[in-house]
Write a protein that holds these residues in place. Sequence first.
Motif, PDB file in Angstrom:
ATOM      1  N   THR A   1       3.570  -6.349   5.564  1.00 34.19           N
ATOM      2  CA  THR A   1       3.064  -5.147   4.906  1.00 34.19           C
ATOM      3  C   THR A   1       4.222  -4.250   4.498  1.00 34.19           C
ATOM      4  O   THR A   1       5.199  -4.107   5.243  1.00 34.19           O
TER       5      THR A   1
ATOM      6  N   LYS B   1       0.289   6.629   2.292  1.00 30.93           N
ATOM      7  CA  LYS B   1       0.712   6.565   3.694  1.00 30.93           C
ATOM      8  C   LYS B   1      -0.463   6.623   4.663  1.00 30.93           C
ATOM      9  O   LYS B   1      -0.449   5.977   5.707  1.00 30.93           O
TER      10      LYS B   1
ATOM     11  N   TYR C   1      -2.064   3.307   4.538  1.00 32.94           N
ATOM     12  CA  TYR C   1      -1.188   2.325   5.186  1.00 32.94           C
ATOM     13  C   TYR C   1      -1.422   2.295   6.701  1.00 32.94           C
ATOM     14  O   TYR C   1      -1.353   1.237   7.333  1.00 32.94           O
ATOM     15  N   LYS C   2      -1.715   3.450   7.285  1.00 34.26           N
ATOM     16  CA  LYS C   2      -2.002   3.499   8.718  1.00 34.26           C
ATOM     17  C   LYS C   2      -3.282   2.716   9.040  1.00 34.26           C
ATOM     18  O   LYS C   2      -3.346   2.012  10.055  1.00 34.26           O
TER      19      LYS C   2
ATOM     20  N   GLU D   1       0.854  -1.194   0.000  1.00 36.45           N
ATOM     21  CA  GLU D   1       0.000   0.000   0.000  1.00 36.45           C
ATOM     22  C   GLU D   1       0.886   1.239   0.000  1.00 36.45           C
ATOM     23  O   GLU D   1       1.597   1.495   0.977  1.00 36.45           O
TER      24      GLU D   1
ATOM     25  N   LEU E   1      -4.436   0.249   7.245  1.00 41.59           N
ATOM     26  CA  LEU E   1      -4.072  -1.147   7.017  1.00 41.59           C
ATOM     27  C   LEU E   1      -3.398  -1.740   8.253  1.00 41.59           C
ATOM     28  O   LEU E   1      -3.748  -2.836   8.710  1.00 41.59           O
TER      29      LEU E   1
ATOM     30  N   ASP F   1       5.018  -0.360   2.702  1.00 38.72           N
ATOM     31  CA  ASP F   1       4.516   0.933   2.241  1.00 38.72           C
ATOM     32  C   ASP F   1       5.316   1.354   1.012  1.00 38.72           C
ATOM     33  O   ASP F   1       6.142   2.262   1.051  1.00 38.72           O
TER      34      ASP F   1
END
Length: 370
Positions: free
Chosen positions: A96, A70, A73-74, A67, A76, A98
């Motif tokens: 994961t 950003k 991503y948090k 992902e 996720l 980023d």
Amino acid sequence: MYKEGRAIILRHKNAFLNPKARASREISLALAKQMYKGGEVLDATAATGIRGIEYAAELGANVTMLEINKSAYKDLAANLRYNYGKHVIKKGSVETLDESFQKFANTSERRFEIIDIDPFGSAAPYIFDVMKLVSDSSYLFVTGTDVAVLCGAHRNACLKLYGAMPMHNEFCHEAGIRIMLGYITKIAAQFNYGIVPIISLYYAHYMRVFVKFEHGAKSAIASIGKLGYAYYCEKCGNRAYETGFFAKDMKCGICGSKMTAAGSMWMGSITDKEIAKRTYELLGDGASKEAKDLLERIADEIDLPFYYSIPQLTKKLAIGSVNMRDLMGSLSETGSVSRTHFDYSSIKTNVPYKEIMKRTREIYEKGNRH
């Protein structure tokens, strides 16, 4: 909070989550349950992580999620922590990153058994890099939401992205699927891979294809040999198709008008009906009605190009509407016929178009006599 299958999505403020794509995710998971042999899974456009969490939970797979956004991503990361805490997935089963798919594909030496890509817009920019991450018998699950492009509303965009002339008519959605498959075929061949379409579907706002890669020059050449062109008569609705590397000037065999050409596109099978039936059986009681209805139609659908829209057919014949069931019954006397998932007012049949026109008119006239 959003729950789907075993996945629990706690946060989706900054990451896109589309409940309407539930059917796509359910079909993907049911198909993966058949195909998965223990390799790694890549969720290349993770967003909330819902697809990857399901793969980790249901397959017991090691899943990598990418992902690049950003903020997303948090979300996720928060969703993963929550699903770990609820014991939906095992600690350490998900990695994961980023970073972009392109960067990952060009730096990783890993190979994945399943690669799932669900981008916003066209999947075309991803396919070249996909090939750097596959091996023999890998699977690609890929979505295209650029339906207007693949269906010919933006012809130049389709030429630019897919190197193909689209259809802008009543069966454009199937032509769009075949253009997607054709593009994957051409890129895969550069890496010495052929493709085998497993399931292809159009639903709501997206097209999605599931393909298996087969390594070797023989498979690559065989797949390239299934590319060709579709032809359509704007005047009477007749259509034709053939494999080959060049489009031809073709006249309609019914009315003599010049036919428009589209392609190149995939002209082989787009769905393995037996696998579609098994996928339907694996959906489970909790699956959505949309997923069940879609797969049931796909499993029953005749696997040949292209479908016929009954409203468009009667319009070309300048007659009123006809009953679909009556028309299908009449056509079944001389060939095979089925409904199609692409359009619920359309059918597929191997009966020649001239005979279709004749029987449609007969049914209309018979109905008007009573």
